[in-house]
Scaffold this motif. Structure first.
Motif, PDB file in Angstrom:
ATOM      1  N   VAL A  50      -4.152 -12.548  -0.498  1.00  0.00           N
ATOM      2  CA  VAL A  50      -3.978 -13.988  -0.744  1.00  0.00           C
ATOM      3  C   VAL A  50      -3.194 -14.698   0.360  1.00  0.00           C
ATOM      4  N   GLY A  51      -2.820 -13.995   1.418  1.00  0.00           N
ATOM      5  CA  GLY A  51      -2.108 -14.622   2.525  1.00  0.00           C
ATOM      6  C   GLY A  51      -0.630 -14.325   2.592  1.00  0.00           C
ATOM      7  N   ASP A  52      -0.103 -13.601   1.631  1.00  0.00           N
ATOM      8  CA  ASP A  52       1.293 -13.184   1.641  1.00  0.00           C
ATOM      9  C   ASP A  52       1.478 -12.073   2.675  1.00  0.00           C
ATOM     10  N   GLU A  53       2.716 -11.902   3.146  1.00  0.00           N
ATOM     11  CA  GLU A  53       3.004 -10.818   4.081  1.00  0.00           C
ATOM     12  C   GLU A  53       2.845  -9.468   3.384  1.00  0.00           C
ATOM     13  N   PRO A  54       2.120  -8.519   3.987  1.00  0.00           N
ATOM     14  CA  PRO A  54       1.938  -7.215   3.357  1.00  0.00           C
ATOM     15  C   PRO A  54       3.247  -6.514   3.025  1.00  0.00           C
ATOM     16  N   SER A  55       4.268  -6.716   3.846  1.00  0.00           N
ATOM     17  CA  SER A  55       5.558  -6.076   3.570  1.00  0.00           C
ATOM     18  C   SER A  55       6.180  -6.625   2.289  1.00  0.00           C
ATOM     19  N   ASN A  56       5.974  -7.917   2.029  1.00  0.00           N
ATOM     20  CA  ASN A  56       6.459  -8.498   0.778  1.00  0.00           C
ATOM     21  C   ASN A  56       5.730  -7.898  -0.421  1.00  0.00           C
ATOM     22  N   VAL A  57       4.413  -7.802  -0.288  1.00  0.00           N
ATOM     23  CA  VAL A  57       3.602  -7.274  -1.390  1.00  0.00           C
ATOM     24  C   VAL A  57       3.993  -5.835  -1.687  1.00  0.00           C
ATOM     25  N   TRP A  58       4.179  -5.043  -0.638  1.00  0.00           N
ATOM     26  CA  TRP A  58       4.559  -3.649  -0.869  1.00  0.00           C
ATOM     27  C   TRP A  58       5.907  -3.554  -1.571  1.00  0.00           C
ATOM     28  N   GLU A  59       6.876  -4.369  -1.161  1.00  0.00           N
ATOM     29  CA  GLU A  59       8.179  -4.334  -1.826  1.00  0.00           C
ATOM     30  C   GLU A  59       8.054  -4.760  -3.286  1.00  0.00           C
ATOM     31  N   ASN A  60       7.228  -5.765  -3.554  1.00  0.00           N
ATOM     32  CA  ASN A  60       7.002  -6.184  -4.940  1.00  0.00           C
ATOM     33  C   ASN A  60       6.385  -5.069  -5.768  1.00  0.00           C
ATOM     34  N   ARG A  61       5.375  -4.438  -5.196  1.00  0.00           N
ATOM     35  CA  ARG A  61       4.730  -3.332  -5.903  1.00  0.00           C
ATOM     36  C   ARG A  61       5.717  -2.201  -6.129  1.00  0.00           C
ATOM     37  N   ARG A  62       6.477  -1.873  -5.127  1.00  0.00           N
ATOM     38  CA  ARG A  62       7.444  -0.781  -5.255  1.00  0.00           C
ATOM     39  C   ARG A  62       8.436  -1.070  -6.379  1.00  0.00           C
ATOM     40  N   ARG A  63       8.945  -2.305  -6.431  1.00  0.00           N
ATOM     41  CA  ARG A  63       9.924  -2.670  -7.449  1.00  0.00           C
ATOM     42  C   ARG A  63       9.330  -2.603  -8.851  1.00  0.00           C
ATOM     43  N   TYR A  64       8.154  -3.191  -9.009  1.00  0.00           N
ATOM     44  CA  TYR A  64       7.564  -3.248 -10.350  1.00  0.00           C
ATOM     45  C   TYR A  64       7.190  -1.855 -10.847  1.00  0.00           C
ATOM     46  N   PHE A  65       6.568  -1.074 -10.007  1.00  0.00           N
ATOM     47  CA  PHE A  65       6.175   0.266 -10.429  1.00  0.00           C
ATOM     48  C   PHE A  65       7.391   1.134 -10.732  1.00  0.00           C
ATOM     49  N   ALA A  66       8.424   1.020  -9.928  1.00  0.00           N
ATOM     50  CA  ALA A  66       9.641   1.792 -10.197  1.00  0.00           C
ATOM     51  C   ALA A  66      10.240   1.399 -11.543  1.00  0.00           C
ATOM     52  N   ALA A  67      10.194   0.110 -11.857  1.00  0.00           N
ATOM     53  CA  ALA A  67      10.737  -0.349 -13.137  1.00  0.00           C
ATOM     54  C   ALA A  67       9.916   0.185 -14.311  1.00  0.00           C
ATOM     55  N   LEU A  68       8.619   0.417 -14.090  1.00  0.00           N
ATOM     56  CA  LEU A  68       7.773   1.015 -15.121  1.00  0.00           C
ATOM     57  C   LEU A  68       7.925   2.526 -15.196  1.00  0.00           C
ATOM     58  N   GLY A  69       8.641   3.101 -14.229  1.00  0.00           N
ATOM     59  CA  GLY A  69       8.754   4.542 -14.157  1.00  0.00           C
ATOM     60  C   GLY A  69       7.588   5.198 -13.440  1.00  0.00           C
ATOM     61  N   LEU A  70       6.906   4.426 -12.591  1.00  0.00           N
ATOM     62  CA  LEU A  70       5.749   4.909 -11.854  1.00  0.00           C
ATOM     63  C   LEU A  70       6.011   4.869 -10.351  1.00  0.00           C
ATOM     64  N   ASP A  71       5.164   5.536  -9.609  1.00  0.00           N
ATOM     65  CA  ASP A  71       5.269   5.608  -8.158  1.00  0.00           C
ATOM     66  C   ASP A  71       4.207   4.705  -7.535  1.00  0.00           C
TER      67      ASP A  71
END
Length: 271
Positions: A50-71
């Motif tokens: 969608v035009g966001d920086e890939p590094s931002n998206v990866w950090e978002n994914r990392r945070r959300y998945f970690a909070a769910l207990g996932l990798d």
């Protein structure tokens, strides 16, 4: 049955449907808070396209998945194209599309698996995420059902594909319809309305509604009715009942933002 939006930690929120057994399946619907993306993707944008920086998206994914207990390294996602292609994911596909959109598993709008350790993920902002779980064969499917996919019965086609791949029987399946645009906010033109009338003549009046000179389309009902028609029992279908366009504090809405916004994620991983 009910939908719960729960605070996990650090302003990260996740929705869940209690129809799904927690001991067999981890699932979640992300909200928009707790991430690092700037306006207009603020803040937990989960999409790379969608035009966001890939590094931002990866950090978002990392945070959300970690909070769910996932990798987040185990994400398996697809390039959604508003079609009816369905792809099967294996444990070896974990990581496909996690960092790189071009590396996603396929051009498709549904993904199924019976392997644990692979985190199925789809992104959306108004379109309907449909989650399917077969407790008999411990198999899962996750579906992106916009108006085109709903019209073409992609959820039912995914159910049929699960039958071919895993032996899934519709009457055993548990289904969840996540946060997405509700009929009150979703207006369409006459051409789209006519196509739904033609495709679903038995219950078109429940899907297409004329209100105050506008035509409203109910995708929640469209997907629910077609799943029932395919053999699911009504008690085995749960709806979040949350409109993404109405609640923009917690959710992204493509329509409400005129197409410039982040994306939510729907996630399933078999234990």
């Amino acid at each position: 049955m009910s939908f719960v939006l729960k605070h996990l930690r650090d302003n990260l929120w996740s929705g869940s449907l209690d129809i799904f057994p927690e001991d067999r399946l981890i699932h979640g619907f992300s909200a928009r808070q707790g991430g690092v993306s700037p306006v207009p993707f603020d803040t937990l944008n989960m999409a790379l396209h969608v035009g966001d920086e890939p590094s931002n998206v990866w950090e978002n994914r990392r945070r959300y998945f970690a909070a769910l207990g996932l990798d987040a390294e185990r994400i398996c996602t697809i390039r959604q194209i508003h079609g009816t292609e369905i792809v099967r994911a294996f444990r070896r596909d974990a990581g496909r599309g996690a960092h790189d959109y071009a590396d996603a598993l396929a051009d498709a709008d549904a993904v199924i698996t019976n392997d644990s350790g692979v985190a199925l993920m789809l992104c959306y902002a108004d379109c309907v995420p449909v989650l399917l779980y077969d407790p008999v064969h411990n198999a899962a499917g996750i579906v992106h059902a916009g108006w085109k996919g709903s019209l073409e019965r992609i959820a039912v086609k995914t159910l049929a594909r699960m039958g071919e791949e895993f032996g899934t029987v519709a009457s055993d399946v548990l289904a969840g319809i996540g946060p997405s645009i509700g009929a009150g906010c979703y207006t369409v033109g006459r051409e789209v309305a006519d196509r739904f009338h033609a495709a679903f003549p038995r219950y078109a009046e429940k899907i297409v509604q004329d209100q105050d000179g506008e035509i409203h389309l109910d995708l929640w009902t469209a997907n629910t009715m077609q799943l029932i028609e395919a053999g699911l029992t009504e008690r085995n279908i749960d709806q979040a009942g949350i409109c993404t366009s109405c609640d923009r504090n917690f959710f992204y809405s493509y329509r409400a933002a005129d197409g410039r916004t982040g994306r939510l994620a729907a996630v399933m991983e078999l234990r």
